[in-house]
Scaffold this active site. Structure first.
Site, mmCIF file in Angstrom:
data_model
loop_
_atom_site.group_PDB
_atom_site.id
_atom_site.type_symbol
_atom_site.label_atom_id
_atom_site.label_comp_id
_atom_site.label_asym_id
_atom_site.label_seq_id
_atom_site.Cartn_x
_atom_site.Cartn_y
_atom_site.Cartn_z
ATOM 1 N N LYS A 292 0.841 -1.202 0.000
ATOM 2 C CA LYS A 292 0.000 0.000 0.000
ATOM 3 C C LYS A 292 0.880 1.257 0.000
ATOM 4 O O LYS A 292 0.395 2.358 0.227
ATOM 5 C CB LYS A 292 -0.880 0.033 1.257
ATOM 6 C CG LYS A 292 -1.953 -1.024 1.277
ATOM 7 C CD LYS A 292 -3.087 -0.679 2.259
ATOM 8 C CE LYS A 292 -2.719 -1.029 3.687
ATOM 9 N NZ LYS A 292 -3.847 -0.907 4.627
ATOM 10 N N LYS A 294 3.047 1.825 2.329
ATOM 11 C CA LYS A 294 3.107 2.303 3.721
ATOM 12 C C LYS A 294 4.121 1.508 4.526
ATOM 13 O O LYS A 294 4.344 0.324 4.257
ATOM 14 C CB LYS A 294 1.724 2.162 4.368
ATOM 15 C CG LYS A 294 0.748 3.173 3.843
ATOM 16 C CD LYS A 294 -0.644 2.909 4.346
ATOM 17 C CE LYS A 294 -1.616 3.873 3.685
ATOM 18 N NZ LYS A 294 -3.000 3.532 3.971
HETATM 19 N N1 CTP Z 1 -10.455 -1.338 8.658
HETATM 20 C C1 CTP Z 1 -11.688 -0.852 9.087
HETATM 21 N N2 CTP Z 1 -11.771 0.296 9.779
HETATM 22 C C2 CTP Z 1 -10.650 1.041 10.035
HETATM 23 C C3 CTP Z 1 -9.401 0.572 9.609
HETATM 24 C C4 CTP Z 1 -9.326 -0.630 8.915
HETATM 25 O O1 CTP Z 1 -12.714 -1.508 8.859
HETATM 26 N N3 CTP Z 1 -10.765 2.194 10.696
HETATM 27 C C5 CTP Z 1 -10.376 -2.607 7.932
HETATM 28 C C6 CTP Z 1 -9.867 -2.446 6.512
HETATM 29 O O2 CTP Z 1 -10.943 -2.096 5.655
HETATM 30 C C7 CTP Z 1 -9.300 -3.831 6.203
HETATM 31 C C8 CTP Z 1 -8.839 -4.334 7.574
HETATM 32 O O3 CTP Z 1 -9.388 -3.426 8.531
HETATM 33 O O4 CTP Z 1 -10.335 -4.683 5.744
HETATM 34 C C9 CTP Z 1 -7.359 -4.443 7.755
HETATM 35 O O5 CTP Z 1 -6.789 -3.279 7.275
HETATM 36 P P1 CTP Z 1 -5.372 -2.681 7.626
HETATM 37 O O6 CTP Z 1 -4.690 -2.474 6.345
HETATM 38 O O7 CTP Z 1 -4.638 -3.416 8.650
HETATM 39 O O8 CTP Z 1 -5.875 -1.368 8.380
HETATM 40 P P2 CTP Z 1 -5.619 0.174 8.284
HETATM 41 O O9 CTP Z 1 -5.721 0.683 9.684
HETATM 42 O O10 CTP Z 1 -6.552 0.792 7.302
HETATM 43 O O11 CTP Z 1 -4.131 0.277 7.777
HETATM 44 P P3 CTP Z 1 -3.402 1.481 7.032
HETATM 45 O O12 CTP Z 1 -3.858 2.757 7.679
HETATM 46 O O13 CTP Z 1 -1.955 1.190 7.238
HETATM 47 O O14 CTP Z 1 -3.814 1.423 5.592
#
Ligand code: CTP
Length: 388
Positions: A292, A294
């Protein structure tokens, strides 16, 4: 007021037992996954307690065991399946043994000081004739029921030696109609006569009741003891001929993947909602957030350990490059993801890919206000502020 605890009282024989006890003036504490169907029981005569014996929660039962108005415990909750052994998924084996044996024994343990006392206490469990003999095409169920039947038989001796007249009744019928057990419907006109007999044996503080014993099952058990092998072959053929063996897949497997860096409540909400919609949840953890663009703060093995310790997660694996590759490994029925992925190139592709594979893609509302990126940013900002 006299009270009775009926575990699994919303359906089948449990429901018929409830009716009988209400007629005898009992107030019921019904413990079940669902509320009794409308109109089946007088709503002033019972209190409903949610419980699911596949995830045992003792806090539901401890107050009931401590309530001295309660003088009766009947456990009728049970699950089983007529299927060849190889058709059982590992999680199904776990569920059947947990509900029919482990949770049932734990429940008896919670009420045991009441049963052990000199004061009258009535206790009973629905065993099964399968617990008394081999049952090919229901081998896991037979193992679970044999466990509970042997447990009751053993502990009744301990009760006798302890000097109490209380006993645990093992009710071990063959399959019967009028319950939802084999996909049927609750029909009290069929189950009530059996319930009446069970209650009679319960109040007599008997140790064992096999319905239709003299008429049928005495001879059946003798045949089994004379030649278990011959009996087993016949029993399998009978189930096969009557079309009762159902080897279809019953367990719903769910899958989702994510980076799970700096585990937050958005992750937790997603995992909880996912587990609500499947029996077995597999979570793939990405090696890093690189895909991603990141950075990740927490090493992969630690993220996997954290996700794996979450009670909603049954299995943690390294994610595949694509969730569609993970399907080749796990043959999951549902793919879960946050709604932020809806319409992305990746998920449009998955929707196309899974169209003819019977896989449902479920999008859950993205939890607003948090994400690993947001937490990372906040931490960086605060660190920079402190430096200045
Ligand atoms: N997810 C969610 N709500 C959030 C953050 C994440 O429902 N506030 C969900 C994402 O849609 C995904 C799952 O959690 O299906 C795992 O995502 P991940 O990539 O670990 O989470 P993020 O916190 O979004 O990571 P990043 O900010 O690094 O993209």
């Amino acid at each position: 007021m006299k009270k009775a605890v009926i575990v699994g009282g919303s359906n089948g024989i449990g429901l018929a037992i409830c009716n009988n006890l209400i007629a005898k003036g009992y107030f019921l504490e019904i413990c079940d996954r669902s509320i009794p169907e409308d109109g089946k029981l007088d709503t002033n005569s019972f209190h409903f307690n949610y419980c699911d014996l596949s995830v045992f929660d003792e806090s539901v039962f401890i107050p009931l065991a401590e309530d001295l108005d309660v003088d009766l415990l009947m456990i009728t909750a049970g699950i089983g399946r007529v299927a060849d052994f190889q058709a059982h998924h590992l999680v199904e084996i776990d569920k059947i043994i947990t509900v029919d044996t482990i949770s049932t024994i734990k429940l008896i343990h919670i009420f045991y000081s009441r049963i052990l006392s000199k004061k009258t206490f009535y206790a009973g469990v629905m065993g099964s004739i399968s617990g008394w003999m081999s049952t090919p095409a229901a081998a896991v169920y037979a193992a679970a029921k044999a466990g509970i039947v042997r447990f009751i038989e053993s502990v009744n001796i301990e009760l006798e030696l302890a000097g109490t007249d209380n006993r645990i009744l093992d009710v071990s019928p063959a399959s019967f109609k009028g319950s939802k057990f084999y996909g049927g419907k609750n029909d009290l006109t069929i189950t009530s006569p059996l319930a009446d007999q069970i209650i009679e044996h319960l109040f007599a503080r008997d140790t064992r009741f096999i319905p239709e014993y003299e008429e049928t099952f005495k001879a059946v058990l003798e045949r089994y003891h004379d030649d278990p092998h011959e009996y087993g072959l016949h029993s399998y053929q009978y189930k096969k001929d009557s079309g009762r063996i159902d080897n279809s897949k019953k367990v719903k497997i769910g899958y989702l993947s994510g980076t799970f860096d700096l585990f937050h409540v958005g992750h937790l909400n997603l995992l909880r909602r996912a587990k609500e919609q499947c029996d077995y949840l597999i979570v793939g953890v990405h090696e890093s957030g690189k895909w991603k663009g990141k950075e990740t703060f927490i090493p992969l093995e630690e993220r996997k350990a954290i996700v794996g310790a979450c009670k909603y997660v049954d299995k943690v694996v390294d994610s595949c490059r694509e969730d569609s590759d993970a399907w080749d490994l796990w043959h999951y029925d549902k793919l879960f993801v946050g709604s932020d992925y809806k319409g992305t190139e990746r998920f449009v592709r998955y929707e196309e890919y899974f169209k003819d594979k019977g896989v449902e893609i479920v999008y859950f509302p993205y939890t607003q206000g948090t994400s690993s990126t947001q937490i990372r940013k906040t931490v960086m900002m605060k660190t920079n502020e402190n430096k200045e």
